[in-house]
Structures are given as structure tokens and as C-alpha cells.
Design an enzyme around this catalytic site. Structure first.
Site, PDB file in Angstrom:
ATOM      1  N   GLY A 293       1.002  -1.493  -0.180  1.00  0.00           N
ATOM      2  CA  GLY A 293       0.027   0.147   0.102  1.00  0.00           C
ATOM      3  C   GLY A 293       0.919   1.068   0.045  1.00  0.00           C
ATOM      4  O   GLY A 293       1.887   1.323  -0.664  1.00  0.00           O
ATOM      5  N   SER A 294       0.495   2.357   0.763  1.00  0.00           N
ATOM      6  CA  SER A 294       0.992   3.542   0.644  1.00  0.00           C
ATOM      7  C   SER A 294       2.438   3.726   1.129  1.00  0.00           C
ATOM      8  O   SER A 294       3.095   4.692   1.024  1.00  0.00           O
ATOM      9  CB  SER A 294       0.135   4.575   1.678  1.00  0.00           C
ATOM     10  OG  SER A 294      -1.332   4.628   0.890  1.00  0.00           O
ATOM     11  N   ALA A 295       2.963   2.556   1.937  1.00  0.00           N
ATOM     12  CA  ALA A 295       4.312   2.630   2.265  1.00  0.00           C
ATOM     13  C   ALA A 295       5.329   2.619   1.081  1.00  0.00           C
ATOM     14  O   ALA A 295       6.325   2.959   1.369  1.00  0.00           O
ATOM     15  CB  ALA A 295       4.560   1.320   3.059  1.00  0.00           C
TER      16      ALA A 295
END
Length: 577
Positions: A293-295
Site C-alpha cells: 500500500g501507501s508504504a
């Protein structure tokens, strides 16, 4: 008559003498002439074959220790009781009943076992008994019951590091984890000794040791149990508080690539595995692969910086708060308007990252992800390590490009993600990861994969995420600058991505100026009202890193505001005086 009597007497005497001489000659042939068939050597061999036995000497399995010498797995001597069913069945009912009680067995179960193995000469009665308990059983002096020295594995740290260390079976061979991966290294070589036994199988005399048992070699891990206990405690607390399905945390030493902690939930006690299911045995940090995800948005920002067309202050218009792509509309929580590249990361703007992704070549972005180690085998040697997946496409649809840029459509394991962040911490150098202390790693093994100035610019962006205006403010540690990124990932359900199942992620490093540790926290399926990475995973990072800085005696890099004000006041007083 007298003559006949004397003749008979002489004949009998002569026969007796001849018989005596023949006996003497036969005995001499058997015991003096070595080459005689069935002579004394033959008789000695037959005697030895019936009384001398060669027994195995159990070998000690090497211990597993943490980097500071704390025992994580050690073998202790035990006694295993066995029996010759043919001899034991001759014992009386009272003796068998006494034996069953001493073995904590039902008499009927003991009788059934002896009946099942009645045609055998060996059957275990009970494995791995404490020596004092075994002596009580042997003290009953029941014919056909014997003991055998073995070793049993014991894990002093219990559930805290169970998935990483693994466990052995009853024969002391590795079955899971590093016990399995390094089984040949840890396993010793049994010895052999000759003993004299009587007709009932009891050892009468130890004759000679033919070969000494060679103990296995010790294995020293890179794990620091001080950090492991800390990570395990905070992770367990977070999983319980959020009623989550599972979670893990991994901590890397950014300077060496050593894995300092690897905690998992749920866990199990390797000293008592009765009723333990496979889910509790999974080392999720290495075996599970997941969409980050946004990581990975900071990695997309790095790809933009590498083009030379973007700078940290480059403006990106996110109006009107959403962007329409064929088949999908991507939204921000609010309309952020115009943001610079740094603020896109600070706010974790989906719209901003999408617009950047559509301006980049997807193959270049994939190449950067691979360069940072995502989707690439770590070479840790851990059984079942997941390599992850980086898709390769001849044509990328717009939605695939956008999804890939913010962490969907690819899978990684937790250690890969932690190593990717350690590249930023190491000013662009990627170092090999190790679970074992003293692995063959040299400075030349480090590889420059990112320019140092670009790594520094991304680090500055990550610092804003943990500021008061960022999504990861709960990962902040007083006295230290933290760099990191949150992630909130929709999980895949039966009909695509589920709207109510999430994975909460935080990845980062500390201190941001002179990084010492990089870490990743993943909490799977928190079921309470909170599910964002900044609410669920970031607090775990902050709590663990605050303790880690104290344990490792890393000096603070920031003076708290109250102390700054006190210093100013003292300075003013000094100037007035």
C-alpha cells in the site's frame, strides 16, 4: 578268574586313560591351536556375539544464542525408557501394574502396547523422562525394562522468538525455523561404545569407547533479545487492543543489515506444542507476502526525483480531490488542492501519487522497486521465505500504473520493505540482510542503488510524515527525529478488494539524521473503529523505538521544547550576570 579280572581291569584302565587323553587333546585343540576350525577364537567370537553389544552414544545438539550470548535453544540430557516385550510379558501382573503407574499409563494401555509389539525386541515405553523419574522406574527392577540417554530441546525464551528459532522433533532434528535451516550445522555426530550385557539385556560392563560423540556447533543469531522482548510486548498489546487477526514487527540494524528483532502474533510455546495450529507457527515477517500500500509512495516519489523533472517543492494539482481513470475513480479524504511533492507524501495523497505515476514510465518504476530489493529473494536461508511479486507487463493500463505506484498489484515480505527503507537510512546503500551473527558480509557487499542526495531528499519528506501535520505523528519519539510512512491497505476478498478488511502498516527509521534502526510494523485486520496505519501500526513503532533508543544508548538528537526554553532562560540569566 583272577586272570580274567586283571585283564578286564587293565582294559578298563587303558580305555579310561585313552578317554582322558582324548579329552585333553580336544581341549588343547580348542584352546591352544588358533587355526583349528571351531577353535578357541571361534568360541571367543561366539561368546562375544552373545554378550558384547555396540551401543550408540547420543550427541549433544548445538545451542542457539542471541547476539549477546543469551540462550534461545539448548539441549538437556534426559532418559528414554524402552523394553523387550518378550521379557517384559513374563513379568507378573503386580509388576506390570507398578510399571504402568510409574510411567503414568493405564495398565490396559501398557498391556495393549506389549501385545502390539510382542514379536519385536524393542519398544519405547516413554521418551524424554527426567533422569530422577527414570531412576524410580528402573528401581522397580523389572526384567526387560531399560533406559537410553537422549537429549531434549528446551527454549528459554518461549513464545517470544518461537517462529524464528523454530523447534525440533522428539528425535532432536529440526522441523521449523532456523532449527530446520541449520539442522546439519547444529546436529552432532553420535559416538559408539562396546558394553557387556547379560542374558536379560542388562549392561554388566563398559568395555571401550570406539568413537567419541561429537557435539553439534552453536549458532549465534543477529537477534538482540532486549529489542525482541520489547517488540513482542508492544506488538502483542496492539494486536489485542485492536482485536486484530495477526501482526508482526521486524527491526534492522541499518549499519550492518542484521535483523535485531522479529516478533510475530499470534505465537506459541515451543516447549509445549499440544494443540498449536499452523497459523501460530508462521514467521509472518518472512513467509507472508502482502501488498504494501501507501508504504511504497516514497519510492514512487524517488522515481520522480530520479527523472530530474521533479524536485521536493514541485507543485502538483490535486484538485478537485479525485482523479478519474478508466474503470475507477481515485479519491483523497479531502480536496488538498495544490501540493508540492513533499506534501503529497506528508498527506499520503492518492490523487497526487496517481498524477505522478501517470507521468512516469511504469517499467522505470518497476526497475526502481527491484533495485531497492522488493520482489527479490533476500537469501536469508529461512525455510519458506517469500520472494514477493513484481509484475512485468508489456502494456500497463492507467489504473495498473496508479495502483502500482501506491502499493497495489505487487507483493513483498516485511523484511524486504524494511531493507528498502534502510536504503534511505544508509544514504542510498543497500546492504545484505542477515539472521546469523558473523555472516560473511563485507563493506564491498554494500551496493549503491540510489544517489545519496536523492536519498536525503526522500528522508526529509519522510520526516514530515511523522510531524504534527503528517499521517504518522503517533510514531514520533521524543528527543529524536523519525522518518517513516504509513500505509492502510484494503485486503483482497472473494469479490475483489474488501471495503471492511484492512492491513495497517508503518515503515520507518530512527534517528533520521544518523539512522541506527529501520523497522516495519504490520497489523492484519484490526476490527475496531481504528484501522489506519497511522492509528494502529505507527504507535507500535513509536513505543518500541523509544525503548530501543534507551537500550542502545543512542543519544537524543533533539532537545525537547521545555528543555530548550529552560536553556534560553539560563542563558539570559548568565548574560545579565
Amino acid at each position: 578268574m583272577q586272570g580274567i579280572a586283571r585283564w578286564r581291569f587293565a582294559l578298563v584302565a587303558l580305555l579310561l586313560c585313552l578317554f582322558a587323553l582324548s579329552l585333553i587333546f580336544h581341549l588343547a585343540r580348542l584352546q591352544v591351536l588358533p587355526e583349528e576350525e571351531r577353535g578357541y577364537r571361534f568360541l571367543q567370537d561366539q561368546g562375544r556375539a552373545r554378550t558384547i553389544r555396540t551401543e550408540e552414544i547420543a550427541a549433544y545438539r548445538g545451542s542457539i544464542l542471541d547476539r549477546n550470548g543469551e540462550l534461545l535453544a539448548v539441549s538437556t540430557p534426559v532418559q528414554s525408557l524402552w523394553a523387550n516385550p518378550a521379557l517384559l510379558r513374563e513379568a507378573g501382573p503386580d509388576q506390570l501394574r507398578q510399571l504402568a503407574v510409574a510411567l503414568a499409563m493405564e495398565p490396559s494401555a501398557l498391556a495393549e502396547r506389549l501385545q502390539r509389539y510382542r514379536g519385536k525386541e524393542f519398544v519405547y515405553l516413554r521418551r524424554h523422562m527426567a533422569p530422577e523419574q527414570a531412576e524410580k522406574v528402573l528401581g522397580l527392577h523389572i526384567a526387560g525394562v531399560y533406559s537410553k540417554k537422549e537429549y531434549r530441546r528446551f527454549y528459554p525464551a518461549g513464545e517470544v522468538v518461537a517462529q524464528l528459532v523454530g523447534f525440533t522433533n522428539i528425535d532432536d532434528r529440526g522441523q521449523e525455523g532456523l532449527e530446520l535451516a541449520y539442522d546439519d550445522w547444529l546436529t552432532g555426530k553420535p559416538g559408539r561404545q562396546q558394553v557387556v550385557k547379560d542374558l536379560k539385556g542388562r549392561t554388566v560392563q563398559d568395555l571401550a569407547t570406539q568413537q567419541e560423540a561429537r557435539p553439534g556447533r552453536d549458532l549465534k543469531l543477529s537477534i538482540d533479545m532486549r529489542l525482541q522482548y520489547l517488540a513482542y510486548r508492544e506488538l502483542k498489546r496492539a494486536v489485542a487492543a485492536n482485536d486484530a487477526a495477526s501482526g508482526f514487527m521486524v527491526i534492522l540494524d541499518t549499519r550492518s543489515g542484521d535483523v535485531l528483532a522479529m516478533a510475530n502474533q499470534p505465537s506459541f510455546n515451543p516447549n509445549n506444542r499440544i494443540g498449536v495450529g499452523p497459523a501460530a507457527m508462521r514467521n509472518r515477517a518472512l513467509i507472508d507476502q502482502f501488498e504494501p500500500g501507501s508504504a511504497v509512495k516514497p519510492l514512487t516519489a524517488l522515481a520522480a526525483l530520479e527523472t530530474g523533472r521533479y524536485q521536493p517543492h514541485t507543485a502538483i494539482d490535486t484538485n478537485p480531490g479525485y482523479v478519474r481513470l478508466p474503470g475507477k475513480t481515485l479519491l483523497d479524504p479531502v480536496n488538498y488542492g495544490r501540493l508540492d511533492l513533499t506534501s503529497v507524501i506528508t498527506k499520503s495523497s492518492q490523487v497526487g501519487i496517481t498524477k505522478i505515476a501517470l507521468d512516469l514510465q511504469p517499467d522505470k518504476l518497476r526497475e526502481l522497486f527491484a533495485r531497492l530489493g522488493l520482489g527479490q529473494a533476500l537469501g536469508s536461508g529461512f525455510p519458506g521465505e517469500a520472494s514477493g511479486i513484481l509484475p512485468t507487463r508489456s502494456r500497463w493500463r492507467p489504473i495498473e500504473r496508479a495502483n502500482f505506484a501506491f502499493g497495489y498489484g505487487l507483493t513483498v515480505n516485511g523484511v524486504q520493505l524494511a531493507r528498502a527503507y534502510s536504503v534511505f537510512a544508509n544514504a542510498g546503500l543497500k546492504r545484505p540482510v542477515s539472521l546469523v551473527l558473523g555472516s560473511d558480509k563485507t563493506a564491498s557487499a554494500s551496493e549503491r542503488v540510489v544517489e545519496a542526495d536523492l536519498a536525503g531528499e526522500v528522508t526529509a519528506m519522510l520526516e514530515t510524515v511523522v510531524s504534527a501535520r503528517g499521517t504518522g505523528k503517533q510514531a514520533a519519539v521524543q528527543g529524536y527525529k523519525v522518518a517513516g510512512k504509513t500505509g492502510t491497505v484494503h485486503k483482497v476478498g472473494r469479490q475483489g478488494y474488501a471495503d471492511n478488511r484492512y492491513r495497517s502498516v508503518f515503515a520507518g527509521f530512527i534517528p533520521a539524521e544518523r539512522p541506527r534502526l529501520a523497522a516495519v510494523v504490520v497489523i492484519d485486520e484490526p476490527t475496531h473503529a481504528k484501522y489506519y496505519g497511522g492509528e494502529v501500526a505507527a504507535p507500535v513503532f513509536g513505543a518500541v523505538m523509544a525503548g530501543a533508543m534507551r537500550l542502545l544508548q543512542v543519544p537524543p538528537t533533539q532537545v525537547p521544547p521545555a528543555e530548550q526554553q529552560l536553556a534560553v532562560q539560563l542563558s539570559e540569566r548568565g548574560s545579565k550576570s
